[in-house]
Design an enzyme around this catalytic site. Structure first.
Site, PDB file in Angstrom:
ATOM      1  N   ALA A  57      29.721   8.491 -13.628  1.00 34.02           N
ATOM      2  CA  ALA A  57      29.841   9.920 -13.316  1.00 34.02           C
ATOM      3  C   ALA A  57      31.111  10.446 -14.342  1.00 34.02           C
ATOM      4  CB  ALA A  57      30.183  10.071 -11.878  1.00 34.02           C
ATOM      5  N   TYR A  58      32.221  10.020 -14.380  1.00 30.00           N
ATOM      6  CA  TYR A  58      33.132  10.428 -15.236  1.00 30.00           C
ATOM      7  C   TYR A  58      32.620  10.535 -16.654  1.00 30.00           C
ATOM      8  CZ  TYR A  58      37.305  10.141 -18.024  1.00 30.00           C
ATOM      9  OH  TYR A  58      38.232  10.796 -18.962  1.00 30.00           O
TER      10      TYR A  58
END
Length: 251
Positions: A155-156
């Protein structure tokens, strides 16, 4: 005089780690630096003091990112000290919890995108009326968007991938105003954010050092010096670019 004398810079997340190194370097180069912080007022004051003791000028601005109204709040704090901007460094970010897709939650996902993607998008949008022609926008991305896949940071990496697209598209949009927009992509850097898994883990330090052909872990100044170049007139013919600042880790 420094190469940035007479210019004003805003560094988000400028009180610690890479952000502090950037703020201090721009201050040494002559810029008046707005040091943004979210919660750590003491760290921001320390950074301002360090810039001033080195002969520069700086002031702190507070605004929590990732919450409704964050961009407007930050610019309101900035406007109390300055009447225009020349350099915007979108550095503030969070890596969140290291979780693969199977364990990711909507809450964590939304928070990551709110801080890493939405905040710089709207900070820039509201900042354009303050940013003078010929200015600079520098976004801090990550080496994870090119050639390296880490499932625990999926997600980062996605938040920074969106920032990369923002960089190249905005560069085309703002070119007529002489404003350049570029992204700097660090690899592993020795900062407080990475302390838990890096500094106190000899094996992680050794492995991270070996990833780079230069044989060491990155330092905040390695990134700040690149940002300083992009903020200067020397970078005037570079825009819309993603600059690998991983120490060659992607080779």
């Amino acid at each position: 005089m420094g190469v940035l004398t007479g210019r004003t810079a805003l560094v988000t997340g400028g009180s610690r780690g890479i952000g502090r190194a950037i703020a201090e370097r721009l201050g040494r180069d002559g810029a008046r630096v707005a040091v943004h912080y979210g919660r750590d007022e003491a760290a921001a004051k320390d950074t301002v003091t360090a810039i001033e003791e080195a002969g520069g000028r700086a002031f702190a601005v507070q605004a929590e990112l990732g919450v409704p109204g964050d961009a407007a709040a930050l610019w309101s704090a900035f406007d109390a000290h300055a009447d225009g901007l020349d350099i915007l460094v979108n550095n503030a970010g969070t890596s969140g919890r290291r979780e693969p897709l199977a364990r990711a939650t909507e809450e964590d996902f939304d928070h990551l995108f709110a801080v890493n993607t939405k905040a710089p998008f709207f900070l820039t949008r509201l900042g354009l009326e303050r940013l003078r022609d010929g200015g600079r926008i520098i976004n801090v991305s990550t080496g994870l968007t090119h050639g390296v896949a880490m499932p625990d940071l999926i997600a980062y990496a996605m938040t920074k991938g969106a920032l990369d697209v923002f960089t190249s598209t905005l560069a085309k949009d703002l070119g007529p105003r002489g404003i350049t927009v570029n992204a700097v992509a660090p690899g592993v850097v020795d900062t407080d954010m990475n302390a838990g898994w890096l500094r106190d883990n000899p094996e992680a330090w050794r492995t991270s050092s070996e990833i780079s052909p230069l044989g060491r872990v990155g330092e905040p100044r390695d990134i700040s010096d690149i940002v300083a170049f992009l903020a200067s007139d020397d970078s005037r013919w570079i825009t819309g670019q993603w600059l690998d600042a991983t120490g060659g880790a992607l080779l």
